[in-house]
Design an enzyme around this catalytic site. Structure first.
Site, mmCIF file in Angstrom:
data_model
loop_
_atom_site.group_PDB
_atom_site.id
_atom_site.type_symbol
_atom_site.label_atom_id
_atom_site.label_comp_id
_atom_site.label_asym_id
_atom_site.label_seq_id
_atom_site.Cartn_x
_atom_site.Cartn_y
_atom_site.Cartn_z
ATOM 1 C CG ASP A 55 -2.050 0.953 1.130
ATOM 2 O OD1 ASP A 55 -2.330 1.441 0.013
ATOM 3 O OD2 ASP A 55 -2.679 1.242 2.168
ATOM 4 C CG HIS A 61 0.387 1.736 -9.208
ATOM 5 N ND1 HIS A 61 0.093 1.392 -7.903
ATOM 6 C CD2 HIS A 61 -0.708 2.408 -9.670
ATOM 7 C CE1 HIS A 61 -1.116 1.840 -7.596
ATOM 8 N NE2 HIS A 61 -1.616 2.466 -8.644
ATOM 9 C CG LEU A 103 10.043 -17.078 -1.967
ATOM 10 C CD1 LEU A 103 9.650 -16.977 -0.489
ATOM 11 C CD2 LEU A 103 10.620 -15.736 -2.414
HETATM 12 C C1 FPP Z 1 -2.007 0.058 -3.300
HETATM 13 O O1 FPP Z 1 -1.494 1.368 -3.242
HETATM 14 C C2 FPP Z 1 -1.337 -0.664 -4.364
HETATM 15 C C3 FPP Z 1 -1.959 -1.252 -5.419
HETATM 16 C C4 FPP Z 1 -3.431 -1.257 -5.585
HETATM 17 C C5 FPP Z 1 -1.186 -1.908 -6.486
HETATM 18 C C6 FPP Z 1 -0.015 -2.741 -6.035
HETATM 19 C C7 FPP Z 1 0.755 -3.078 -7.209
HETATM 20 C C8 FPP Z 1 2.082 -2.976 -7.328
HETATM 21 C C9 FPP Z 1 2.997 -2.645 -6.215
HETATM 22 C C10 FPP Z 1 2.658 -3.212 -8.677
HETATM 23 C C11 FPP Z 1 3.647 -4.275 -8.699
HETATM 24 C C12 FPP Z 1 3.142 -5.625 -8.526
HETATM 25 C C13 FPP Z 1 3.575 -6.660 -9.270
HETATM 26 C C14 FPP Z 1 3.155 -8.012 -8.914
HETATM 27 C C15 FPP Z 1 4.456 -6.483 -10.426
HETATM 28 P P1 FPP Z 1 -2.480 2.589 -3.514
HETATM 29 O O2 FPP Z 1 -2.442 2.890 -4.961
HETATM 30 O O3 FPP Z 1 -3.819 2.262 -2.972
HETATM 31 O O4 FPP Z 1 -1.762 3.701 -2.708
HETATM 32 P P2 FPP Z 1 -2.507 4.915 -1.949
HETATM 33 O O5 FPP Z 1 -3.312 4.298 -0.838
HETATM 34 O O6 FPP Z 1 -1.365 5.723 -1.451
HETATM 35 O O7 FPP Z 1 -3.345 5.618 -2.972
#
Ligand code: FPP
Length: 256
Positions: free
Chosen positions: A34, A51, A145
């Site tokens: 997050d 991201h 893993l």
């Molecule tokens: C939440 O942060 C994150 C996500 C919904 C996406 C997670 C995805 C990645 C880290 C990309 C990489 C993953 C792989 C498997 C390659 P948010 O966008 O909700 O953050 P915020 O709460 O600050 O808005």
């Protein structure tokens, strides 16, 4: 085999793990990745940059998890609720997953990492689904893993899916209702065959489970940090594992 990763400039020596008890490393660690959006916002960048930075942060964490001897690392990459985000952001995330599978599988495979996906992957675009199936197939025999990536995942949806499978088996006569046990339910989850969750890590300051691994987290230890996921580094994972090793896990019983 690990030389390939050890050889990078962010090399980490074995002694960095010196304070950890190798006999008490959590078998299954999960991370709610997050704070990508907030990381980007702080820098005046579009959310999508967060991201991308989050995907980059994952590389070192996978490597460290394997080096620590963690058996399973489950990462929450896209929830069943994330479809509510703007189409541009959803598209970017799907492309990131696709790029990850294109660019990382060979290295993960050569380092003994098995890749699995948890979630309704059949609802994803056909091209992405094919890459997921291929990645799972290519790495299936690896034992170092398990990297379990939760995509289009929801804990309630997972339990609902398991209940449907079990109900169908009971209706077909291949399973008796009285034989439905916790073990049977576990075997029908996306995480079938993986150990229960030991440690749940959530960066970015929120203190909630967000529909993640609801069944598997029954006795998990929780570790929170205010650091946004793109800034999460191996030392944070090590700190979480060190904290985990200080916890008194009683599973409803008494301290030994
Ligand atoms: C939440 O942060 C994150 C996500 C919904 C996406 C997670 C995805 C990645 C880290 C990309 C990489 C993953 C792989 C498997 C390659 P948010 O966008 O909700 O953050 P915020 O709460 O600050 O808005």
């Amino acid at each position: 085999m690990w030389k390939k990763w050890f050889g990078r400039s962010d090399q980490r020596s074995e002694s960095s793990y010196g304070d950890l008890d190798p006999a008490r490393v959590p078998r299954h660690v999960a991370i709610i990745m997050d704070g990508n959006g907030r990381w980007a916002q702080k820098r005046g960048l579009p959310r999508t940059f967060g991201h991308r930075a989050g995907a980059e942060a994952l590389r070192a964490i996978v490597r460290t998890a394997a080096e620590l001897g963690i058996g399973v690392l489950t990462t929450y990459a896209f929830s069943t609720e994330n479809w509510k985000r703007p189409a541009e952001e959803v598209d970017l995330l799907m492309n990131l997953f696709s790029d990850y599978l294109d660019n990382e599988i060979e290295e993960l495979n050569s380092n003994g990492i098995r890749v699995r996906f948890s979630g309704k992957t059949e609802e994803l675009a056909a091209g992405l689904k094919a890459k997921i199936d291929r990645a799972e197939g290519v790495t299936a025999a690896n034992e170092r893993l398990v990297l379990n990536i939760a995509v289009n995942y929801g804990g309630r949806a997972e339990i609902t899916h398991a209940v449907r499978l079990i109900a169908a088996a009971v209706a077909a006569g291949s399973l008796k209702a009285e034989d439905v046990s916790e073990e049977v339910i576990s075997r029908h989850l996306y995480t079938a065959g993986l150990p229960d969750l030991d440690l749940l890590i959530r960066p970015a300051g929120d203190l909630r489970i967000s529909n993640f691994l609801l069944w598997q987290a029954a006795y998990a230890e929780f570790w929170f940090t205010d650091i946004n996921w793109p800034d999460f580094r191996p030392e944070h994972l090590i700190a979480a594992v060190a904290d985990f090793q200080r916890r008194d896990r009683r599973f409803g019983g008494l301290t030994k």
